[in-house]
Write a protein that holds these residues in place. Structure first.
Motif, short mmCIF file in Angstrom:
data_model
loop_
_atom_site.label_atom_id
_atom_site.label_comp_id
_atom_site.label_asym_id
_atom_site.label_seq_id
_atom_site.Cartn_x
_atom_site.Cartn_y
_atom_site.Cartn_z
N ILE A 1 4.17 1.32 0.90
CA ILE A 1 5.14 0.21 0.85
C ILE A 1 6.28 0.56 -0.10
CG2 ILE A 1 5.46 -2.19 0.14
CD1 ILE A 1 2.58 -2.71 1.06
N ASN B 1 9.92 1.16 1.71
CA ASN B 1 10.56 -0.16 1.76
C ASN B 1 11.76 -0.22 0.83
OD1 ASN B 1 10.83 -2.83 2.63
ND2 ASN B 1 9.60 -3.63 0.93
N TYR C 1 9.08 1.72 7.93
CA TYR C 1 8.49 0.45 7.47
C TYR C 1 8.69 -0.65 8.51
CZ TYR C 1 7.00 -3.17 4.25
OH TYR C 1 6.31 -4.20 3.66
#
Length: 567
Positions: free
Chosen positions: A415, A419, A428
């Motif tokens: 993440i 991201n 993502y």
């Protein structure tokens, strides 16, 4: 060929070396780096390196962290103790005595390893909770035990003890009874010989398997989330998930907790290494050794009953609970014939149903993960084993790093890495992000399998190919890869089985509206549709067990026993 010499392995194959480097950077190194950077620089997500360590030390000083870390340690140690209590006696009996139906018990005790822990935990909930199956059949329930720290340890011990059992039984078989018999010649009793001689000699296998159980326990999400949250027992994994899934999202805090979790796993690895370097455990020399297992005599029946009891607890009861829930039209209707049917399976497998889509997604992701992880693992192992230079050490370290990274930590790293608002293009919020997470988590499996096979290959085959005009890449494709393919197939089957039902990374990084098997089951329980969730769980266990077995049987038949790895 390098500089006019006869180069061997990846030294002459810059293509394979760079594929391995780029692949490991993308899959492993970048997520790990972002976890460290995010923990140090809390504003890194906004492109700022301001206020370094400001939230890092604040998170470490948080009183809740001590509770989470203490609970995680307690759960890991408790699960190790439970697994050892279950596995050590069974492994010793299996290895040193002629146990009736030994192969059957081996097969039954292997099944818990094939059942995802969160599915087994849900099966135990359906059985032991108030008005559960046990109360319907006997009038009593064991909810106080199930929803307790001890209960969580017992459930996780039942899920993981087979790891210790299989490793330790093979270790005991290697040791045999000869050293124990020598002790008995000098006056030691049977039990004293076992505890003072045989068990200490098994320390390498015992320490390695218990370490694996500890690592599996502290990174397990499903069982603590399903059981622990009902009694307020939070661990680091659930704490990380809370910081990511609840508003306000705390990425620096989750990164710091991830580092604490990884530190625990590394300390455990160092402890194991320290234990194994204190003494000499070599027991296999060049001298031939005769080994004959002893008869159990009057203990044959009690030992068989012990194996049957443990196999029922670990395998039979969870599967029966899953199947009973899947067949029950309503949970409140209980175990009555009038309440049983295939309604949930029809709803699950109906054309266009969400369950069928989730099944398809997981099977596609599992297959793709197996192929890509297998290919990257083979190239990485080849570069490490056959290559030259210090880069091999870096590649080897990167390839085994995911072994010490819990799935939730990998998810956090993925993440954080993908991201970032400044990225022009990112996987993502697409299914590719799941693919990256699965490959990272499972890459060590094909790398280890390929490394073991490559160590058995001499350099003369490649050298002969090079003399005949083949380049290093062609030699790898035409000679090396086919020779290690049987081991790679086994590794890829294992990767497929685990990837197709992985839970924690799927919950954290799956795109909005994208469902996998694990996400579907988890959501059904959250929404109160336990029957539909259990129907999916039963199908998942069935598919991810039967497909690998069928594939292995097909390959054995096709190879007609000529391939060693498939005999």
């Amino acid at each position: 060929m390098a500089r006019g010499g006869v180069a061997t392995g990846a030294e002459g194959s810059a293509t394979l070396k760079w594929i391995a480097i780029i692949g490991l950077l993308l899959v492993v190194a970048i997520p790990c780096l972002f976890i460290v950077v995010q923990a140090i620089f809390p504003e890194f997500g906004s492109g700022s390196f301001a206020a370094p360590f400001s939230l890092f030390f604040k998170t470490l000083a948080d009183p809740d962290l001590f509770g989470l870390a203490g609970n995680t340690l307690l759960l890991g140690v408790g699960t190790v103790v439970c697994a050892a209590i279950l596995a050590v006696p069974l492994a010793a009996l299996r290895a040193l005595f002629r146990v009736p139906g030994a192969l059957i018990w081996d097969a039954l005790l292997l099944i818990p390893f094939m059942i995802p822990p969160y599915i087994a935990a849900l099966g135990w909930i359906m059985t032991l909770q108030p008005r559960g199956y046990l109360e319907q059949l006997t009038g009593i329930h064991l909810a106080p035990l199930l929803f307790s720290v001890t209960g969580i340890m017992l459930i996780m011990g039942l899920n993981t003890f087979s790891v210790v059992y299989f490793v330790l039984s093979r270790t005991f078989e290697t040791i045999g009874a000869r050293y124990s018999d020598v002790g008995r010649v000098f006056g030691a009793g049977q039990w004293r010989s076992f505890w003072r001689i045989t068990l200490p000699l098994s320390m390498p296998g015992l320490a390695a398997s218990l370490l694996l159980v500890f690592a599996m326990s502290i990174e397990e999400y499903g069982t603590p989330a399903a059981l622990g949250r009902r009694i307020g027992f939070e661990v680091l994994v659930t704490g990380i998930e809370n910081r990511i899934s609840e508003w306000p999202i705390d990425l620096p805090g989750s990164a710091t907790l991830s580092l604490v979790l990884v530190s625990m796993a590394l300390v455990a690895f160092m402890l194991q290494r320290w234990l194994l370097t204190r003494r000499d455990y070599r027991i296999v020399g060049g001298k031939p050794q005769a080994f004959d297992k002893k008869e159990l005599g009057v203990w044959a029946l009690p030992v068989s009953l012990l194996f049957a009891f443990v196999a029922f607890l670990a395998t039979g009861l969870p599967i029966l609970a899953i199947l009973a829930t899947a067949l029950s039209r309503t949970i409140s209707g209980g175990l009555k014939l009038s309440n049983l049917g295939l309604d949930h399976f029809r709803e699950l497998l109906g054309a266009g149903s969400d369950g069928l889509v989730a099944l398809g997604n997981s099977l596609i992701l599992g297959t793709t993960t197996a192929l890509l992880a297998g290919l990257l693992g083979a190239i990485t192992a080849y570069s490490v084993v056959k290559g030259r230079g210090r880069f091999r050490i870096v590649l080897d370290a990167l390839s085994i790093t995911p072994n010490s990274l819990p799935g939730v930590v990998v998810a956090v790293g993925i993440i954080l890495a993908w991201n970032q608002p400044w990225l022009p293009i990112t996987p993502y919020n697409t299914p590719f992000i799941l693919l990256l997470a699965y490959i990272c988590i499972l890459l060590p499996q094909p790398v280890r399998y390929a490394t073991a096979s490559l160590h058995q290959l001499g350099d003369n085959l490649e050298a002969a190919a090079r003399v005949c005009g083949s380049g290093p890449l062609k030699a790898f494709v035409r000679i090396v890869f086919p020779l290690i393919l049987p081991s790679m197939v086994t590794a890829m089957i294992l990767v497929f089985a685990v990837a197709s039902r992985e839970l924690v990374a799927s919950l954290l990084v799956a795109p909005v509206g994208f469902q996998t098997i694990a996400v579907f089951i988890w959501q059904q329980f959250d929404q109160g549709s336990a029957g539909l969730g259990m129907a999916m769980a039963f199908c998942a266990v069935l598919i991810t067990t039967l497909i690998p077995l069928a594939l292995i049987s097909l390959l054995r038949w096709a190879s007609k026993g000529t391939v060693a790895g498939l005999r």
